[in-house]
Enzyme design. Structure first.
Site, PDB file in Angstrom:
ATOM      1  N   GLY A 194       0.825  -1.206   0.000  1.00  0.00           N
ATOM      2  CA  GLY A 194       0.000   0.000   0.000  1.00  0.00           C
ATOM      3  C   GLY A 194       0.860   1.258   0.000  1.00  0.00           C
ATOM      4  CB  ALA A 195       2.166   3.475  -2.548  1.00  0.00           C
ATOM      5  N   GLY A 196      -0.188   4.288   0.257  1.00  0.00           N
ATOM      6  CA  GLY A 196      -1.099   5.345   0.700  1.00  0.00           C
ATOM      7  C   GLY A 196      -0.423   6.192   1.755  1.00  0.00           C
TER       8      GLY A 196
ATOM      9  CB  ALA B  60       0.100   0.638   5.232  1.00  0.00           C
TER      10      ALA B  60
ATOM     11  CB  ALA C  12      -6.972  13.180  14.246  1.00  0.00           C
TER      12      ALA C  12
ATOM     13  CG  HIS D  49       9.801  39.557   1.809  1.00  0.00           C
ATOM     14  ND1 HIS D  49       9.901  38.596   0.826  1.00  0.00           N
ATOM     15  CD2 HIS D  49      11.019  40.147   1.896  1.00  0.00           C
ATOM     16  CE1 HIS D  49      11.124  38.617   0.341  1.00  0.00           C
ATOM     17  NE2 HIS D  49      11.833  39.552   0.963  1.00  0.00           N
TER      18      HIS D  49
HETATM   19  P1  FAD Z   1      -9.694   6.224  17.406  1.00  0.00           P
HETATM   20  O1  FAD Z   1      -8.611   7.215  17.502  1.00  0.00           O
HETATM   21  O2  FAD Z   1      -9.418   4.945  16.711  1.00  0.00           O
HETATM   22  O3  FAD Z   1     -10.174   5.942  18.907  1.00  0.00           O
HETATM   23  C1  FAD Z   1     -11.134   4.993  19.205  1.00  0.00           C
HETATM   24  C2  FAD Z   1     -10.925   4.545  20.638  1.00  0.00           C
HETATM   25  O4  FAD Z   1     -12.055   3.795  21.043  1.00  0.00           O
HETATM   26  C3  FAD Z   1      -9.727   3.614  20.821  1.00  0.00           C
HETATM   27  O5  FAD Z   1      -8.995   3.985  21.975  1.00  0.00           O
HETATM   28  C4  FAD Z   1     -10.365   2.244  21.030  1.00  0.00           C
HETATM   29  O6  FAD Z   1      -9.577   1.380  21.827  1.00  0.00           O
HETATM   30  C5  FAD Z   1     -11.647   2.633  21.738  1.00  0.00           C
HETATM   31  N1  FAD Z   1     -12.731   1.661  21.623  1.00  0.00           N
HETATM   32  C6  FAD Z   1     -13.204   1.046  20.506  1.00  0.00           C
HETATM   33  N2  FAD Z   1     -14.250   0.257  20.814  1.00  0.00           N
HETATM   34  C7  FAD Z   1     -14.442   0.369  22.154  1.00  0.00           C
HETATM   35  C8  FAD Z   1     -15.352  -0.196  23.061  1.00  0.00           C
HETATM   36  N3  FAD Z   1     -16.303  -1.046  22.656  1.00  0.00           N
HETATM   37  N4  FAD Z   1     -15.250   0.117  24.379  1.00  0.00           N
HETATM   38  C9  FAD Z   1     -14.289   0.986  24.817  1.00  0.00           C
HETATM   39  N5  FAD Z   1     -13.392   1.561  23.989  1.00  0.00           N
HETATM   40  C10 FAD Z   1     -13.475   1.259  22.678  1.00  0.00           C
HETATM   41  N6  FAD Z   1      -5.149  11.494  11.118  1.00  0.00           N
HETATM   42  C11 FAD Z   1      -4.840  12.785  10.973  1.00  0.00           C
HETATM   43  O7  FAD Z   1      -5.751  13.635  10.916  1.00  0.00           O
HETATM   44  N7  FAD Z   1      -3.537  13.214  10.899  1.00  0.00           N
HETATM   45  C12 FAD Z   1      -2.511  12.343  10.947  1.00  0.00           C
HETATM   46  O8  FAD Z   1      -1.350  12.759  10.884  1.00  0.00           O
HETATM   47  C13 FAD Z   1      -2.804  10.967  11.091  1.00  0.00           C
HETATM   48  N8  FAD Z   1      -1.801  10.069  11.151  1.00  0.00           N
HETATM   49  C14 FAD Z   1      -2.103   8.744  11.327  1.00  0.00           C
HETATM   50  C15 FAD Z   1      -1.053   7.837  11.356  1.00  0.00           C
HETATM   51  C16 FAD Z   1      -1.317   6.491  11.512  1.00  0.00           C
HETATM   52  C17 FAD Z   1      -0.184   5.521  11.559  1.00  0.00           C
HETATM   53  C18 FAD Z   1      -2.668   6.047  11.668  1.00  0.00           C
HETATM   54  C19 FAD Z   1      -2.988   4.593  11.882  1.00  0.00           C
HETATM   55  C20 FAD Z   1      -3.724   6.950  11.628  1.00  0.00           C
HETATM   56  C21 FAD Z   1      -3.447   8.308  11.440  1.00  0.00           C
HETATM   57  N9  FAD Z   1      -4.459   9.251  11.365  1.00  0.00           N
HETATM   58  C22 FAD Z   1      -4.160  10.567  11.182  1.00  0.00           C
HETATM   59  C23 FAD Z   1      -5.873   8.863  11.479  1.00  0.00           C
HETATM   60  C24 FAD Z   1      -6.383   9.140  12.896  1.00  0.00           C
HETATM   61  O9  FAD Z   1      -5.584   8.431  13.823  1.00  0.00           O
HETATM   62  C25 FAD Z   1      -7.836   8.720  13.024  1.00  0.00           C
HETATM   63  O10 FAD Z   1      -8.605   9.336  12.017  1.00  0.00           O
HETATM   64  C26 FAD Z   1      -8.386   9.127  14.374  1.00  0.00           C
HETATM   65  O11 FAD Z   1      -7.648   8.537  15.424  1.00  0.00           O
HETATM   66  C27 FAD Z   1      -9.854   8.710  14.506  1.00  0.00           C
HETATM   67  O12 FAD Z   1     -10.327   9.081  15.752  1.00  0.00           O
HETATM   68  P2  FAD Z   1     -11.540   8.297  16.451  1.00  0.00           P
HETATM   69  O13 FAD Z   1     -11.777   8.986  17.733  1.00  0.00           O
HETATM   70  O14 FAD Z   1     -12.650   8.156  15.493  1.00  0.00           O
HETATM   71  O15 FAD Z   1     -10.992   6.819  16.691  1.00  0.00           O
HETATM   72  P1  NAD Z   2      -4.778   4.568   2.440  1.00  0.00           P
HETATM   73  O1  NAD Z   2      -6.169   4.383   1.986  1.00  0.00           O
HETATM   74  O2  NAD Z   2      -4.217   5.926   2.540  1.00  0.00           O
HETATM   75  O3  NAD Z   2      -3.787   3.763   1.484  1.00  0.00           O
HETATM   76  C1  NAD Z   2      -3.924   2.397   1.266  1.00  0.00           C
HETATM   77  C2  NAD Z   2      -3.277   2.075  -0.068  1.00  0.00           C
HETATM   78  O4  NAD Z   2      -3.215   0.675  -0.180  1.00  0.00           O
HETATM   79  C3  NAD Z   2      -4.076   2.593  -1.252  1.00  0.00           C
HETATM   80  O5  NAD Z   2      -3.218   3.266  -2.133  1.00  0.00           O
HETATM   81  C4  NAD Z   2      -4.654   1.332  -1.867  1.00  0.00           C
HETATM   82  O6  NAD Z   2      -4.810   1.407  -3.269  1.00  0.00           O
HETATM   83  C5  NAD Z   2      -3.593   0.318  -1.493  1.00  0.00           C
HETATM   84  N1  NAD Z   2      -4.070  -1.066  -1.444  1.00  0.00           N
HETATM   85  C6  NAD Z   2      -5.264  -1.524  -0.974  1.00  0.00           C
HETATM   86  N2  NAD Z   2      -5.301  -2.867  -1.052  1.00  0.00           N
HETATM   87  C7  NAD Z   2      -4.100  -3.264  -1.569  1.00  0.00           C
HETATM   88  C8  NAD Z   2      -3.534  -4.533  -1.870  1.00  0.00           C
HETATM   89  N3  NAD Z   2      -4.211  -5.653  -1.651  1.00  0.00           N
HETATM   90  N4  NAD Z   2      -2.281  -4.570  -2.377  1.00  0.00           N
HETATM   91  C9  NAD Z   2      -1.580  -3.414  -2.583  1.00  0.00           C
HETATM   92  N5  NAD Z   2      -2.081  -2.186  -2.325  1.00  0.00           N
HETATM   93  C10 NAD Z   2      -3.323  -2.119  -1.813  1.00  0.00           C
HETATM   94  O7  NAD Z   2      -4.687   3.765   3.835  1.00  0.00           O
HETATM   95  P2  NAD Z   2      -3.553   3.709   4.928  1.00  0.00           P
HETATM   96  O8  NAD Z   2      -2.274   4.252   4.413  1.00  0.00           O
HETATM   97  O9  NAD Z   2      -3.616   2.351   5.493  1.00  0.00           O
HETATM   98  O10 NAD Z   2      -4.107   4.720   6.002  1.00  0.00           O
HETATM   99  C11 NAD Z   2      -5.403   4.508   6.563  1.00  0.00           C
HETATM  100  C12 NAD Z   2      -6.058   5.817   6.851  1.00  0.00           C
HETATM  101  O11 NAD Z   2      -5.462   6.405   8.003  1.00  0.00           O
HETATM  102  C13 NAD Z   2      -5.878   6.853   5.751  1.00  0.00           C
HETATM  103  O12 NAD Z   2      -6.830   6.717   4.749  1.00  0.00           O
HETATM  104  C14 NAD Z   2      -6.081   8.110   6.513  1.00  0.00           C
HETATM  105  O13 NAD Z   2      -7.470   8.357   6.611  1.00  0.00           O
HETATM  106  C15 NAD Z   2      -5.517   7.807   7.878  1.00  0.00           C
HETATM  107  N6  NAD Z   2      -4.155   8.364   7.987  1.00  0.00           N
HETATM  108  C16 NAD Z   2      -3.999   9.707   7.863  1.00  0.00           C
HETATM  109  C17 NAD Z   2      -2.754  10.269   7.932  1.00  0.00           C
HETATM  110  C18 NAD Z   2      -2.616  11.740   7.771  1.00  0.00           C
HETATM  111  O14 NAD Z   2      -3.616  12.441   7.842  1.00  0.00           O
HETATM  112  N7  NAD Z   2      -1.409  12.268   7.569  1.00  0.00           N
HETATM  113  C19 NAD Z   2      -1.636   9.474   8.134  1.00  0.00           C
HETATM  114  C20 NAD Z   2      -1.808   8.102   8.245  1.00  0.00           C
HETATM  115  C21 NAD Z   2      -3.090   7.568   8.178  1.00  0.00           C
END
Ligand code: FAD
Ligand code: NAD
Length: 475
Positions: free
Chosen positions: A189-191, A277, A328, A452
């Site tokens: 995944g190059a996302g 990913a 987030a 600037h």
């Molecule tokens: P979450 O943050 O997933 O929180 C949900 C919480 O609910 C968790 O603590 C979970 O354990 C808890 N929970 C679930 N079910 C239950 C239950 N039944 N009882 C009690 N607790 C429960 N977004 C950005 O905007 N900027 C970024 O730079 C960014 N970077 C990211 C990098 C990575 C590696 C990843 C994986 C995600 C990134 N995201 C980023 C996405 C961002 O993390 C999510 O969009 C955001 O955390 C979503 O918030 P949420 O509150 O919906 O859920």
């Molecule tokens: P993503 O949707 O950004 O990228 C996933 C990539 O995997 C896509 O390009 C898709 O085409 C590819 N893919 C799917 N199935 C595949 C397969 N079987 N083989 C090869 N490639 C495949 O998802 P992610 O990188 O896992 O991140 C998840 C989500 O977390 C993001 O969509 C984003 O909402 C959130 N996130 C946000 C940030 C940020 O805001 N900076 C950073 C990290 C994550």
């Protein structure tokens, strides 16, 4: 006895904890149930974002960026360093310290705002009853509220024949905790995650190969930006293989063997670690009892309307477990809006102006429509752009790759989209979001005084260029 609240939030991520704080600020008796446990075995609020997402990934992106610049950029400034080295243990501990400071900070905010925190699992039953199972216990405690906010977030998607073993085949949490630099890191995944966390380990010395199923790179970004990003990332050493389907992966003799299929047919490639990913899915396992009545759609998302109401009166849902981008800031704004609606205030979110940022180097950020979307929709527009190489600040910093591109309605000049690749794109996008929120025109941005020398002058010049009157480039 059932403990009663005005609001119970299930999930303490950026959607849930922000909703809980806002509800408490508005005078509502609020509880938040979150089951996440930190490395110290204690409750760690903040969800994916603070624990294994936004924050730890940015901490590692910053550490690895310093290391990379030390080796590759500082000599041009006359700063010479010999024998630069990286201590991965220290880097990971620093990241963990940043995470605990922030998760502890949320717990403090709960105390200050009188949000009652429950560490364990919550399950919504019928009639807004919530069953709470404390962490590491099988006891069941009944809670009840007028309003319930579901904010359960998301988890990584798994793909067939590629099983996570959390050692060699890892997800976003595993790749944030590697103890050494893997010589060969494969990423499926190059996302967003693949690019950000692939960049981290590539800067630290891994040979990173991204296997992407789609034939196009970053298709949701504006094409001019994704093309430029593809070129720059390739130059940095990221090996991005488009149109590559992973058929299976297996671990043997301390390495991961991946079978893939591309235009040349089937082949095998080996890695020391494999990050999967390929996107995330809503996490609703165990969240709803059969008779809760809450509808889940075919994509696994909790069904909500524009105001984040589910089909059950008094039950709301926000963040990654509902429709819309998994970001987030989107989750938090939904959380605030729901708390305000519950308190009887007016609130709504403009999904059209939610900014996206990818924290690579250079950063990529955008808001609004891409040029390809405007073409598809038949909207008449004018485009302006400006390269950071034309800014004094970018050149002075020695960080001038990339550009700002602005799209405005041909008739009204309203800004319809802004796309940035370059230094501090994550910060520069904010003024473009504000402009779009106020339905501002490119002329508004063009007439505003920008300091600037700053990088924001590239936004200013791109706005001028929409009208073909940029000063520091040919029009
Ligand atoms: P979450 O943050 O997933 O929180 C949900 C919480 O609910 C968790 O603590 C979970 O354990 C808890 N929970 C679930 N079910 C239950 C239950 N039944 N009882 C009690 N607790 C429960 N977004 C950005 O905007 N900027 C970024 O730079 C960014 N970077 C990211 C990098 C990575 C590696 C990843 C994986 C995600 C990134 N995201 C980023 C996405 C961002 O993390 C999510 O969009 C955001 O955390 C979503 O918030 P949420 O509150 O919906 O859920
Ligand atoms: P993503 O949707 O950004 O990228 C996933 C990539 O995997 C896509 O390009 C898709 O085409 C590819 N893919 C799917 N199935 C595949 C397969 N079987 N083989 C090869 N490639 C495949 O998802 P992610 O990188 O896992 O991140 C998840 C989500 O977390 C993001 O969509 C984003 O909402 C959130 N996130 C946000 C940030 C940020 O805001 N900076 C950073 C990290 C994550």
């Amino acid at each position: 006895m059932t403990e009663k609240f005005d609001v119970i939030v299930i999930g303490g991520g950026p959607g849930g904890y922000v909703a809980a704080i806002r509800a408490a600020q508005l005078g509502l008796n609020t509880a938040c149930i979150d089951m996440n446990t930190g490395k110290d075995g204690k409750a760690a609020l903040g969800g994916t974002c603070l624990n294994v997402g936004c924050i730890p990934s940015k901490a590692l992106l910053d550490s690895s960026k310093h290391y990379h610049h030390l080796q590759h950029s500082y000599a041009a400034h006359g700063i010479n360093v010999t024998d630069a080295s990286i201590d991965i243990g220290t880097m990971i501990s620093r990241k963990d310290a940043v995470v605990s400071k922030l998760t502890g900070g949320v717990a403090q905010l709960f105390k200050a705002n009188k949000v009652k925190q429950f560490h364990g699992r919550g399950r919504l039953l019928a009639d807004r009853q919530v069953e709470f199972t404390p962490h590491a216990s099988s006891e069941k405690i009944m809670l009840e509220a007028e309003n319930i906010i579901l904010a359960a977030g998301s988890v990584p998607i798994a793909i067939p024949n590629v099983e996570y073993d959390n050692e060699y085949i890892i997800d976003n949490a595993g790749v944030l905790d590697l103890t050494e630099v893997p010589p060969r890191l494969g990423v499926i995944g190059a996302g967003v995650i693949g690019l950000e966390l692939g960049s981290v380990w590539q800067r630290l010395g891994s040979k990173v190969t991204l296997l992407e199923a789609l034939p196009s790179f970053l298709p949701t970004a504006d094409e001019d930006i994704s093309k430029q990003a593809g070129r720059l990332f390739k130059r940095q050493g990221l090996d991005i293989r488009l149109g590559t389907l992973v058929k299976s992966a297996s671990v043997a003799n301390g390495e991961v063997k991946v079978t893939l299929e591309d235009k040349n047919g089937e082949s095998e490639i080996s890695f020391d670690r494999l990050l999967v990913a390929v996107g995330r899915k809503p996490y609703t396992k165990g969240l709803l009892s059969d008779d809760s009545g809450v509808e889940i759609n075919g994509r696994g998302q909790i069904n909500v309307n524009d105001q984040s109401q589910t089909n059950v009166v008094g039950v709301w849902a926000v963040g990654d477990c509902v429709r819309g981008p998994m970001l987030a800031h989107k989750a938090s704004e939904e959380g605030i809006a729901v708390a305000e609606l519950i308190a009887g205030k007016a609130a709504h979110i403009h999904f059209d102006t939610v900014p996206w940022v990818i924290y690579t180097d250079p950063e990529i950020a955008w808001v609004g429509k891409t040029e390809q979307q405007l073409k598809e929709e038949g909207v008449a527009y004018r485009a302006g752009s400006f390269p950071f190489a034309g800014t004094g600040r970018g050149l002075a910093m020695g960080d001038a790759a990339g550009m700002v591109k602005m799209l405005a309605d041909e008739d009204t000049d309203e800004v319809l989209g802004v796309h940035i690749i370059g230094p501090s794109a994550s910060e520069l996008i904010a003024e473009c979001v504000v402009t779009m929120e106020f339905h501002g025109a490119s002329e508004d941005l063009a007439r505003i005084v920008h300091a600037h020398p700053t990088l924001s002058e590239a936004v200013h010049e791109a706005a001028l260029h929409v009208d073909k009157r940029a000063i520091h480039r040919g029009n």
